[in-house]
Design a protein around this motif. Structure first.
Motif, short mmCIF file in Angstrom:
data_model
loop_
_atom_site.label_atom_id
_atom_site.label_comp_id
_atom_site.label_asym_id
_atom_site.label_seq_id
_atom_site.Cartn_x
_atom_site.Cartn_y
_atom_site.Cartn_z
N THR A 290 0.83 -1.20 0.00
CA THR A 290 0.00 0.00 0.00
C THR A 290 0.87 1.25 0.00
O THR A 290 0.60 2.22 -0.72
N ALA A 291 1.94 1.23 0.82
CA ALA A 291 2.86 2.38 0.88
C ALA A 291 3.55 2.61 -0.47
O ALA A 291 3.70 3.75 -0.91
N GLN A 292 3.95 1.51 -1.13
CA GLN A 292 4.59 1.64 -2.43
C GLN A 292 3.63 2.25 -3.45
O GLN A 292 4.00 3.12 -4.23
N ARG A 293 2.40 1.80 -3.44
CA ARG A 293 1.40 2.33 -4.37
C ARG A 293 1.16 3.82 -4.15
O ARG A 293 1.01 4.58 -5.11
N ASP A 294 1.15 4.22 -2.88
CA ASP A 294 0.82 5.61 -2.55
C ASP A 294 2.04 6.51 -2.43
O ASP A 294 1.93 7.65 -1.95
N GLY A 295 3.21 6.00 -2.83
CA GLY A 295 4.42 6.83 -2.84
C GLY A 295 4.88 7.23 -1.45
O GLY A 295 5.34 8.36 -1.24
N MET A 296 4.79 6.28 -0.50
CA MET A 296 5.14 6.57 0.89
C MET A 296 6.42 5.82 1.27
O MET A 296 6.56 4.63 0.98
N ASP A 297 7.33 6.51 1.93
CA ASP A 297 8.58 5.91 2.42
C ASP A 297 8.26 4.96 3.57
O ASP A 297 7.65 5.36 4.55
N TYR A 298 8.70 3.70 3.45
CA TYR A 298 8.35 2.64 4.40
C TYR A 298 9.50 2.39 5.36
O TYR A 298 10.66 2.22 4.95
N ASN A 299 9.20 2.37 6.67
CA ASN A 299 10.21 2.13 7.70
C ASN A 299 9.64 1.18 8.75
O ASN A 299 8.54 1.41 9.27
N LEU A 300 10.40 0.14 9.09
CA LEU A 300 9.91 -0.90 9.99
C LEU A 300 10.89 -1.13 11.14
O LEU A 300 12.11 -1.22 10.93
N ALA A 301 10.35 -1.24 12.36
CA ALA A 301 11.14 -1.60 13.54
C ALA A 301 10.49 -2.79 14.21
O ALA A 301 9.26 -2.93 14.21
N TYR A 302 11.30 -3.68 14.79
CA TYR A 302 10.77 -4.83 15.53
C TYR A 302 11.81 -5.30 16.54
O TYR A 302 12.99 -4.90 16.48
N ILE A 303 11.38 -6.15 17.46
CA ILE A 303 12.28 -6.62 18.52
C ILE A 303 13.40 -7.47 17.90
O ILE A 303 13.12 -8.41 17.16
N PRO A 304 14.65 -7.15 18.20
CA PRO A 304 15.76 -7.90 17.59
C PRO A 304 15.85 -9.32 18.13
O PRO A 304 15.47 -9.59 19.28
N LYS A 305 16.33 -10.23 17.31
CA LYS A 305 16.45 -11.63 17.73
C LYS A 305 17.50 -11.81 18.82
O LYS A 305 17.56 -12.87 19.46
N THR A 306 18.32 -10.79 19.03
CA THR A 306 19.34 -10.86 20.09
C THR A 306 18.76 -10.65 21.47
O THR A 306 19.43 -10.89 22.48
N PHE A 307 17.49 -10.19 21.54
CA PHE A 307 16.87 -9.95 22.85
C PHE A 307 16.33 -11.27 23.39
O PHE A 307 15.44 -11.89 22.80
N ASN A 308 16.86 -11.70 24.53
CA ASN A 308 16.47 -13.00 25.09
C ASN A 308 16.29 -12.95 26.61
O ASN A 308 16.66 -13.88 27.31
N ALA A 309 15.75 -11.87 27.12
CA ALA A 309 15.53 -11.76 28.57
C ALA A 309 14.49 -12.78 29.02
O ALA A 309 13.55 -13.10 28.30
N PRO A 310 14.64 -13.33 30.21
CA PRO A 310 13.66 -14.30 30.74
C PRO A 310 12.28 -13.67 30.83
O PRO A 310 12.14 -12.50 31.18
N HIS A 311 11.27 -14.45 30.51
CA HIS A 311 9.89 -13.98 30.55
C HIS A 311 9.11 -14.93 31.44
O HIS A 311 8.60 -15.95 30.99
N LYS A 312 8.97 -14.59 32.73
CA LYS A 312 8.42 -15.51 33.72
C LYS A 312 6.89 -15.57 33.68
O LYS A 312 6.29 -16.58 34.00
N GLU A 313 6.28 -14.45 33.33
CA GLU A 313 4.82 -14.37 33.29
C GLU A 313 4.43 -13.19 32.43
O GLU A 313 5.26 -12.33 32.11
N ASP A 314 3.16 -13.14 32.04
CA ASP A 314 2.71 -11.99 31.26
C ASP A 314 2.78 -10.73 32.11
O ASP A 314 2.42 -10.74 33.29
N PHE A 315 3.26 -9.66 31.50
CA PHE A 315 3.44 -8.36 32.16
C PHE A 315 4.43 -8.45 33.31
O PHE A 315 4.27 -7.84 34.37
N ASP A 316 5.47 -9.23 33.06
CA ASP A 316 6.60 -9.37 33.97
C ASP A 316 7.36 -8.04 33.98
O ASP A 316 7.91 -7.62 32.96
N THR A 317 7.37 -7.36 35.11
CA THR A 317 7.95 -6.02 35.19
C THR A 317 9.41 -5.99 34.76
O THR A 317 9.83 -5.09 34.01
#
Length: 402
Positions: free
Chosen positions: A348-375
């Motif tokens: 859609t961005a390409q069709r409408d002449g819009m510059d596309y930029n994407l960010a996401y969590i890097p695969k290097t992030f591996n902190a323990p996740h004990k429960e949902d909404f773990d502070t």
């Protein structure tokens, strides 16, 4: 919001309910849903015209987009700009779902401010946890401290209250999100709505998405229009939509929204916008480039998409049990859907002449996740996003694997 543990637990209890064969009459009562023939005519009681049902033709959204340009031009003219055909660059920001992974987006926005490179956004959209981020992101650096507090100082007790075993069959969700509602009321205040309304007058837009479960339709809410309405019920509706957009079906209660159609009152059931999409900007049927050209508008457009999730495969040893297998399959479907959304937005961005930029969590992030909404997990993820942005984030120019 789409963490695997929530999905597995929800599916487990919902399957148990099906096995027990208990009837729906034991569930909480509700008002009648809007009849199918009237579903596209329904308007929120007291606040008509503040939302759009996603479909092929969306004249109301087109009209509100046109009005936003008029407001922007009027604002620029009042501040001395004479050329109202060549407008300043328009920056769009889309914030995705992802549960407590929204801490990544919160950190990225704070770090972006610290880098001195964060722009003002013409449009901000939020879905699921992105809807919790969106009002703060829309209003800019002034609200960075509040955004940081929400995603680094909250714990499970600030988000949900678990219900008993019987909730799986006698209630509308496994947990109560009343604590999250109180958190929204604490930070999203009447003064914040006044700030949002002031930005709406400048031609800026804040949109959120929910899923109308009765009609199985995506609904986009013009939150700036709600804020600018001045109606006493606006703040309550604002909070309700934020909770609805983040209401994981089966895990959190749906938001029941009172509407009118053909002079009669009904009630719609709204849940997590992630049931329809993980991230959105505007429907592809809205051809922004053509619309702008038709209005004689010339400007640069930059789109920034923050996907609050990892995009690399998430390995796990799956237990050989029904709910584990089904839950894993559903979470895989959600991740794949999220990648598909990124591709749809890109085309859609390409069709409408819009510059596309994407960010996401890097695969290097591996902190323990004990429960949902773990502070502690959220604090580390916030810091990861912050550190990446403060150094000058290297935005991806195409979707993953392209």
């Amino acid at each position: 919001m789409n963490h695997h543990s929530n999905l597995r637990q929800s599916l487990h209890w919902l399957l148990l309910a099906a096995i027990l064969g208990l009837s729906a009459c034991s569930l909480p009562i509700r008002e009648h849903a809007v009849p199918q023939a009237l579903s596209e005519k329904a308007e929120v009681v007291g606040l008509p015209g503040v939302r759009y049902i996603v479909r092929t033709e969306m004249p109301d959204l087109v009209q509100d987009g046109t009005d936003s340009i008029k407001n922007e031009r009027a604002y620029l003219a009042a501040h001395g700009q004479t050329d109202l055909h060549h407008l300043p660059p328009a920056n769009f920001l889309a914030l995705s779902g992802g549960g407590d992974d929204g801490a990544f987006g919160a950190g990225l926005l704070n770090g972006w401010t610290a880098s001195g490179q964060r722009p003002e956004f013409k449009l901000v959209t939020g879905i699921s946890t992105g809807a919790l981020l969106a009002p703060f992101a829309f209003l800019g650096p002034k609200y960075d401290p509040a955004l940081k507090a929400v995603f680094t100082q909250s714990s499970p007790k600030d988000i949900l209250e678990a219900r008993g075993f019987s909730a799986a069959v006698f209630d509308d969700a496994l947990a109560d999100n009343a604590p999250l509602g109180k958190l929204a009321e604490k930070y999203v205040t009447a003064d914040m709505l006044k700030d949002i309304a002031a930005e709406y007058a400048k031609g800026r837009l804040l949109l959120m998405a929910t899923t109308n479960l009765d009609a199985r339709q995506a609904v986009i809410w013009n939150m700036t229009k709600i804020a600018a309405s001045g109606k006493p019920e606006a703040l309550k509706l604002f909070h309700k939509i934020m909770l609805a957009s983040a209401a994981i079906p089966g895990a959190f209660p749906p938001a029941m929204i009172d509407v009118e159609a053909d002079g009669k009152r009904y009630q719609e059931m709204h849940v997590d916008g992630g049931a329809m999409a993980q991230v959105f900007v505007y429907p592809p049927s809205l051809k922004l480039g053509e619309a702008a050209k038709g209005q004689g508008i010339s400007r640069e457009r930059h789109l920034y998409v923050i996907r609050n999730a990892r995009l690399d495969p998430d390995w796990a040893e799956v237990e050989r049990r029904t709910y584990s297998i089904a839950g894993r399959a559903i979470s895989s479907l959600i991740q794949t859907q999220g990648v598909g959304d990124l591709y749809k937005i890109y085309t859609t961005a390409q069709r409408d002449g819009m510059d596309y930029n994407l960010a996401y969590i890097p695969k290097t992030f591996n902190a323990p996740h004990k429960e949902d909404f773990d502070t502690e997990y959220m604090r580390k993820l916030f810091q990861t996003g912050y550190d990446l942005a403060v150094k000058g984030y290297q935005w991806e120019k195409v979707p993953p694997g392209m």
